[in-house]
Enzyme design. Structure first.
Site, PDB file in Angstrom:
ATOM      1  N   PHE A 245      29.131  42.619  42.594  1.00  0.00           N
ATOM      2  CA  PHE A 245      28.850  41.177  42.572  1.00  0.00           C
ATOM      3  C   PHE A 245      27.469  40.865  42.008  1.00  0.00           C
ATOM      4  O   PHE A 245      26.911  39.800  42.262  1.00  0.00           O
ATOM      5  CB  PHE A 245      29.010  40.554  43.967  1.00  0.00           C
ATOM      6  CG  PHE A 245      30.343  40.812  44.599  1.00  0.00           C
ATOM      7  CD1 PHE A 245      31.505  40.354  44.007  1.00  0.00           C
ATOM      8  CD2 PHE A 245      30.453  41.534  45.773  1.00  0.00           C
ATOM      9  CE1 PHE A 245      32.746  40.599  44.562  1.00  0.00           C
ATOM     10  CE2 PHE A 245      31.690  41.789  46.336  1.00  0.00           C
ATOM     11  CZ  PHE A 245      32.838  41.320  45.730  1.00  0.00           C
ATOM     12  N   ASN A 631      45.140  40.648  31.269  1.00  0.00           N
ATOM     13  CA  ASN A 631      46.015  41.217  32.292  1.00  0.00           C
ATOM     14  C   ASN A 631      46.228  40.157  33.363  1.00  0.00           C
ATOM     15  O   ASN A 631      45.313  39.819  34.108  1.00  0.00           O
ATOM     16  CB  ASN A 631      45.388  42.492  32.880  1.00  0.00           C
ATOM     17  CG  ASN A 631      46.298  43.171  33.888  1.00  0.00           C
ATOM     18  OD1 ASN A 631      46.837  42.532  34.789  1.00  0.00           O
ATOM     19  ND2 ASN A 631      46.470  44.475  33.741  1.00  0.00           N
ATOM     20  N   THR A 634      45.181  41.370  37.076  1.00  0.00           N
ATOM     21  CA  THR A 634      43.760  41.537  37.399  1.00  0.00           C
ATOM     22  C   THR A 634      42.995  40.230  37.175  1.00  0.00           C
ATOM     23  O   THR A 634      42.028  39.945  37.879  1.00  0.00           O
ATOM     24  CB  THR A 634      43.120  42.672  36.572  1.00  0.00           C
ATOM     25  OG1 THR A 634      43.305  42.404  35.181  1.00  0.00           O
ATOM     26  CG2 THR A 634      43.755  44.006  36.898  1.00  0.00           C
ATOM     27  N   GLN A 638      40.857  38.226  39.996  1.00  0.00           N
ATOM     28  CA  GLN A 638      39.457  37.825  39.883  1.00  0.00           C
ATOM     29  C   GLN A 638      39.259  36.386  40.347  1.00  0.00           C
ATOM     30  O   GLN A 638      38.311  36.077  41.061  1.00  0.00           O
ATOM     31  CB  GLN A 638      38.976  37.974  38.433  1.00  0.00           C
ATOM     32  CG  GLN A 638      38.651  39.405  38.051  1.00  0.00           C
ATOM     33  CD  GLN A 638      37.567  39.988  38.927  1.00  0.00           C
ATOM     34  OE1 GLN A 638      36.448  39.497  38.949  1.00  0.00           O
ATOM     35  NE2 GLN A 638      37.904  41.008  39.678  1.00  0.00           N
ATOM     36  N   GLU A 705      33.303  35.401  36.919  1.00  0.00           N
ATOM     37  CA  GLU A 705      32.419  34.464  37.627  1.00  0.00           C
ATOM     38  C   GLU A 705      33.032  33.093  37.886  1.00  0.00           C
ATOM     39  O   GLU A 705      32.798  32.493  38.926  1.00  0.00           O
ATOM     40  CB  GLU A 705      31.114  34.212  36.849  1.00  0.00           C
ATOM     41  CG  GLU A 705      30.672  35.276  35.910  1.00  0.00           C
ATOM     42  CD  GLU A 705      29.819  36.336  36.561  1.00  0.00           C
ATOM     43  OE1 GLU A 705      29.954  37.488  36.139  1.00  0.00           O
ATOM     44  OE2 GLU A 705      29.047  36.032  37.449  1.00  0.00           O
TER      45      GLU A 705
END
Lengths: 747, 328
Positions: A245, A631, A634, A638, A705
């Site tokens: 992070f 993808n 994934t 996120q 983010e």
């Protein structure tokens, strides 16, 4: 909005497919070895002695008792430590560190939790036990424990990233509607599951270090400066990282101390940073105070916007939390000022934490925009749609691709925003008051220079290498997808190697840069390797001898000619007795023709039960425009993870410091509150998936983010809708929403 | 962690003998407090006596209607016991509101009674703390005291809240703590087991040196009563109570015949609220009556710099729990 009509690149179905992580089985089965899993022969263990005061100096340090403890090998401290050199901390040179002061440089104490000694012993337990016996006396100075104390004591210092256009003050003064509000966000701490850890050893003059690092190249270069040896004599490994992070972007003092100890002792040393010190000596998101002044004309158009922020930094280094970074360009506004300043306090050096700048900045901005909408009597959704910028007015450039209007509208529709009754507290379900809130989200897209290598090998496999990292986000997998797409090899025959500074230079895994930076370099390298393969195939004894290279196409891990003859890479290489066809490539960063940003919107439903003062986030619908999704699985992961982190930021997270002495008081996993499963809202993420081919050939902008930006504001705005209380200081804990709280005893 | 001697005991008598009464030893049950604090160097036993082999792990129904719980019965086993679920719902719910599954699988009934406070100034090993180092002061007063500090039963020496959920339910139910020590066996009223900090916050319980908790005997359930535990906190799991209530209520139509109310998260010990119980007795069930009664629990509350909200929150915990049991 920008009128992008991207030419559809010819990618196969595997680009965008939600294929499972290729590193998943290794992680599930324990075959994935992290920094603290390394067990080189002769390994010994370090444990830190950490300052219990936040300001002052070590007046006396005695190791006599500790040296008598079982298994102790050596104890380092400011009077007994090799001479090292500071890294110039240049991002351009690739040797940035956040805390430039070296461990044990002198006897000064700048923050609680600072290393004052390092005990090395034969076991972890012996090192820890002996560390307790190091006797440290301090001469304590008055500590500056928080932002207000810092500002009161010595004011502020200019930061960076400022921007000004028009005359914001004059426009404000003459505007129809105005608000002038101040927001505060606390220190938040990254708290990745994997604690910082380093395992280091030296062979002749070569340093090898397994480090929990989001940037092996940056760490290699910084360590080379610190130890004054050429970068090729440092190898940094980070094959697996238990997330970071941002806290693992740069080299922190413990890694330097570990590497130095290993050199002094001539054997491998391992150090794991204790959880309590993950709050002190490996960075944090700093405390901020942000003043927002907004004004609109009679038509509800923004005419003046000022965003002035101050954040805390350490006494050793200046870290600027660029809270106004998004403010410059999200809304159209002719008169605008963004400024950043810092104030020094007795805390460790802050660092980037997921969406640095934007996460606290958009809490403030998107709360203030909500307040402005309320002030002019507009629906917060309509107000935003009326004011979104169509081009980047701070850079005076078009956006490369911007679908924020569609994102906002689609999320609103999915959420059911039109069922919102505007009156505060007017929506109820049983005992709960329902609140709806929304906020925009936004993040810059950056593509850095990158090198990569792809080898097509005689055993029918491919190997792709790049010195970037997979910090748990799926980088291994998307690199394999790109190679598979270009070579036609199935994923199971593709090996991806990341997290080793001896590989071709790759980017830090931060800032949502890795995808856009790495994939074009991988693709270019793969194409070079394929060209090489075609040369071998068309050579004298090749499978396609006499055929022109450009008549061959790639098919299913081999080459095919116009007649349909197909030969596998393995057979082509076998015929030539070559081990591999290799491609190395370098790609440059993005050009400056456009403003490259990602966009989106969050819609949040909160429930407030005033009878038990219980607030919860019940539902989140987010639509995200990050360019092409590489993808699906994934990428969604996120955004969903960032939303959960945003719920934590909104409701729970704050590292608390004792105002009297600057010591952190909740620096453990029990009292630093992050959301648990039981707190999870229903989450519905819409990925718009418009390729941004002006940015790179894949059209991907990165996704780590953006999901956290704006989320806390959407929560706060929903809380306002439910309760009528405008909470301008995070986190929004229940005590801030309660009525009739009595006065505290004045002690 | 400092080196200590380790002994494993097969029965209570052996455990007591191995432990001795010099104040230097600690019994090891689930270890969820002890090992944590030993690693933090806050507890420094010279000797650890492991009692996991003493077999105090049964739950027995006694002839007089009471329930006897062995000290080594885990929180999980106790919470899932059919008799507890049916006759002491408040206890089952309180246990399941505490900690995490993994911790509940290890934590024991006796150990839960001995749980130490979560005050960060106690746990940091550095700050002034009269509990850890008598006479050093109380850093929590004037420090950060929002979450794990009390408003009831505090003193100028200590304001740490008692962290247990289980004990709050037991305080409401009523119980006897059976102990065995060098001087033999005795029973301690549950209400007397935990001590107020007063000037001696280092003394947390009524055990004499070397005494071992062997059982907790719950009072017979209140006939025809309903009960529940309500825990209020920031996040929905794995956090100590900001305020909680254990309520047992016996109704006569719409009238409260008898109520038992205990509070967690707000007191320096598991906090029975007899003044609330008295005010409810014979009263019709209504939110207003409940609110009026709940206020009485906090008449003598002291709010510190960050925890004043616990005074209304504690009342809400009582009112909502009573309402759900009797009206909703």
């Amino acid at each position: 909005m920008s009128d992008d009509k991207p030419t559809a690149p010819h990618f196969g179905a595997i680009i965008g497919a939600g294929v499972p992580r290729i590193d998943g089985p290794d992680k599930l089965s324990g075959r994935a070895h992290y920094a603290a899993d390394q067990q080189p022969a002769d390994l010994v263990y370090g444990y830190g002695v950490f300052s219990t005061i936040a300001s002052g100096k070590v007046s006396q340090l005695s190791v006599a008792r500790a040296r008598q403890m079982p298994g102790v090998i050596e104890i380092f401290h400011h009077g007994h430590f090799p001479k090292l050199y500071r890294s110039p901390s240049s991002f351009a040179q690739g040797n940035k560190v956040e805390e430039t002061r070296l461990p044990f440089e002198d006897e000064r104490i700048y923050y609680a939790g600072q290393f004052v000694a390092l005990v090395v012993a034969d076991t972890f337990e012996n090192a820890r036990a002996a560390a307790r016996e190091v006797e440290v006396s301090y001469a304590e100075d008055h500590a500056l424990a928080n932002l207000d104390q810092g500002v009161a004591a010595h004011g502020t210092r200019a930061g960076r990233g400022d921007h000004s256009r028009g005359d914001a003050a004059a426009a404000f003064d003459s505007a129809a509607q105005r608000i002038d509000v101040t927001y505060r966000t606390p220190v938040e701490t990254h708290n990745p599951m994997e604690m910082h850890a380093s395992t280091a050893w030296w062979e002749r003059d070569h340093l090898t270090i397994f480090d929990a690092s989001q940037g092996v190249v940056m760490a290699r270069n910084a360590l080379s400066k610190i130890f004054a040896i050429p970068p090729e004599r440092v190898t940094v490994h980070a094959p697996y990282i238990g997330s970071g992070f941002g806290s693992k972007l740069w080299t922190w003092p413990h890694a330097v101390a570990t590497a130095a100890a290993a050199r002094e002792l001539g054997r491998p040393v391992q150090l794991v940073v204790p959880r309590a010190q993950m709050f002190t000596t490996t960075g944090h998101r700093p405390e901020t105070r942000q003043r927002l002044r907004l004004a609109t004309d009679g038509n509800g158009k923004l005419v003046s916007l000022r965003h002035e922020s101050i954040n805390t930094t350490s006494f050793t280094d200046q870290y600027v939390e660029t809270c106004g970074s998004v403010t410059k360009s999200l809304y159209s506004c002719p008169h605008l000022t963004v400024s950043h300043a810092t104030t020094q306090v007795n805390r460790g050096t802050p660092t980037s934490m997921r969406a640095p700048g934007a996460a606290p900045g958009l809490f403030a901005l998107e709360s203030a925009v909500d307040e402005m909408a309320v002030a002019v009597g507009a629906d917060p959704l309509a107000f935003r749609l009326d004011n979104y910028a169509e081009r980047d007015e701070s850079l005076d450039l078009a956006f490369s691709s911007n679908h924020i209007v569609e994102a906002t509208q689609r999320a609103a529709e999915r959420f059911g925003w039109d069922e919102r009754s505007a009156e505060i507290g007017s929506m109820r379900q049983g005992r709960e008051i329902v609140g709806y809130g929304m906020a925009a989200c936004n993040w810059e897209a950056l593509k850095r220079p990158c090198d990569a290598r792809v080898s097509l090998r005689a055993d029918g496999t491919a190997l792709a290498s790049c010195a970037t990292q997979d910090i748990g986000t799926g980088t291994y997998t998307i690199v394999a997808q790109a190679v598979s797409d270009l070579t036609g090899l199935p994923l199971e025959r593709i090996t991806v190697e990341l997290g080793d500074s001896s590989y071709p230079d790759g980017p830090v895994s931060g800032g949502s840069w890795a995808t856009a930076t790495t994939l074009p370099a991988i693709a270019k390298a793969a194409r070079v390797a394929l060209d090489e393969m075609k040369r071998y195939a068309t050579g004298t004894n090749g499978a396609f001898a006499g055929v022109a290279s450009d008549e061959l196409e790639v098919a299913e891990g081999g080459l095919r000619n116009a007649d349909g003859k197909q030969v596998s890479f393995a057979d082509i290489l076998g015929a030539a007795r070559y081990g591999s066809a290799d491609g190395e490539a370098h790609t440059e960063g993005a050009d400056a023709q456009y403003s490259y940003r990602s966009f989106g919107a969050h819609f949040v439903e909160v429930r407030w039960d005033p009878g038990i003062s219980h607030l919860r986030v019940a539902r989140v619908v987010s639509a995200i425009d990050v360019g092409r999704v590489i993808n699906e699985t994934t990428a969604r992961n996120q955004v969903e993870g960032a939303i959960v982190m945003g719920v934590g930021m909104g409701l729970f997270e704050a590292t608390e410091y004792d105002a009297r002495n600057g010591r952190p008081v909740n620096n453990d996993y029990a009292e630093y509150v992050v959301p648990v499963h039981a707190d999870q809202p229903e989450v519905d993420v819409i990925l718009l998936d418009y390729p941004d081919t002006r940015f790179n050939e894949y059209g991907a902008r990165g996704i780590g983010e953006i999901g956290i930006t704006g989320l806390a504001a959407a929560v706060a705005n929903a809380v306002y809708h439910a309760t009528g209380k405008r909470i301008r200081e995070l986190p929004i804990t229940l005590d801030k929403l309660m009525d009739d709280v009595p006065e505290a005893r004045t002690a | 962690m400092r080196a200590f001697d380790y002994a494993r005991a097969e029965n209570p008598a052996a455990a007591i003998a191995a432990h001795g009464s010099d104040g230097q030893a600690a019994f090891l049950a689930g270890g969820t407090t002890l090992l944590d604090l030993v690693k933090l160097d806050v507890m420094q036993p010279r000797k650890v006596v492991d009692i996991n082999g003493v077999a105090l792990d049964r739950i027995e129904s006694l002839d007089d209607g009471r329930l006897r719980i062995g000290a080594m019965v885990t929180n999980t086993a106790l919470a899932r016991d059919k008799r507890v679920v049916e006759d002491y719902a408040v206890l089952s719910q309180a246990l399941l509101a505490g900690a995490s599954t993994q911790l509940r699988n290890k934590a024991t009934t006796g150990g839960n009674l001995m749980q130490r406070v979560r005050c960060p100034y106690f746990r940091d090993g550095v700050s002034a703390c009269n509990k850890r180092e008598p006479g050093s002061g109380c850093a929590a007063i004037g420090g950060v005291n929002r979450s794990v500090h009390a408003v009831l039963g505090t003193s100028d020496s200590c304001i740490a809240a008692h962290p247990s959920d289980m004990c709050v339910a037991m305080a409401a139910i009523g119980a006897k703590v059976q102990v065995e020590g060098p001087e033999g066996r005795r029973e301690i009223d549950f209400a007397d087991f935990h001590l107020l900090p007063g000037d001696t916050p280092q003394r947390e319980h009524a055990l004499a040196p070397g005494e071992l908790i062997t059982h907790v005997v719950l009072d017979a359930p209140l006939a025809g009563s309903r009960s529940a535990y309500l825990k209020l906190r920031d996040r929905q799991s794995y956090q100590f109570a900001l305020a909680s209530s254990a309520v047992i209520v016996q109704m006569d139509g719409n009238t409260v015949r008898e109520a038992r109310v205990a509070l967690g998260g707000v007191g320096t010990k598991p906090w029975r609220a007899p003044e609330v119980e008295a005010a409810l007795k014979g009263e019709p069930a209504s939110e207003q009556r409940f609110a009026d009664a709940a206020k009485l629990a906090f008449e003598h509350a002291v709010a510190y710099s960050h925890n004043a909200y616990k005074i209304p929150l504690g009342q809400q915990a009582i009112v909502r729990n009573l309402t759900d049991l009797t009206i909703a």
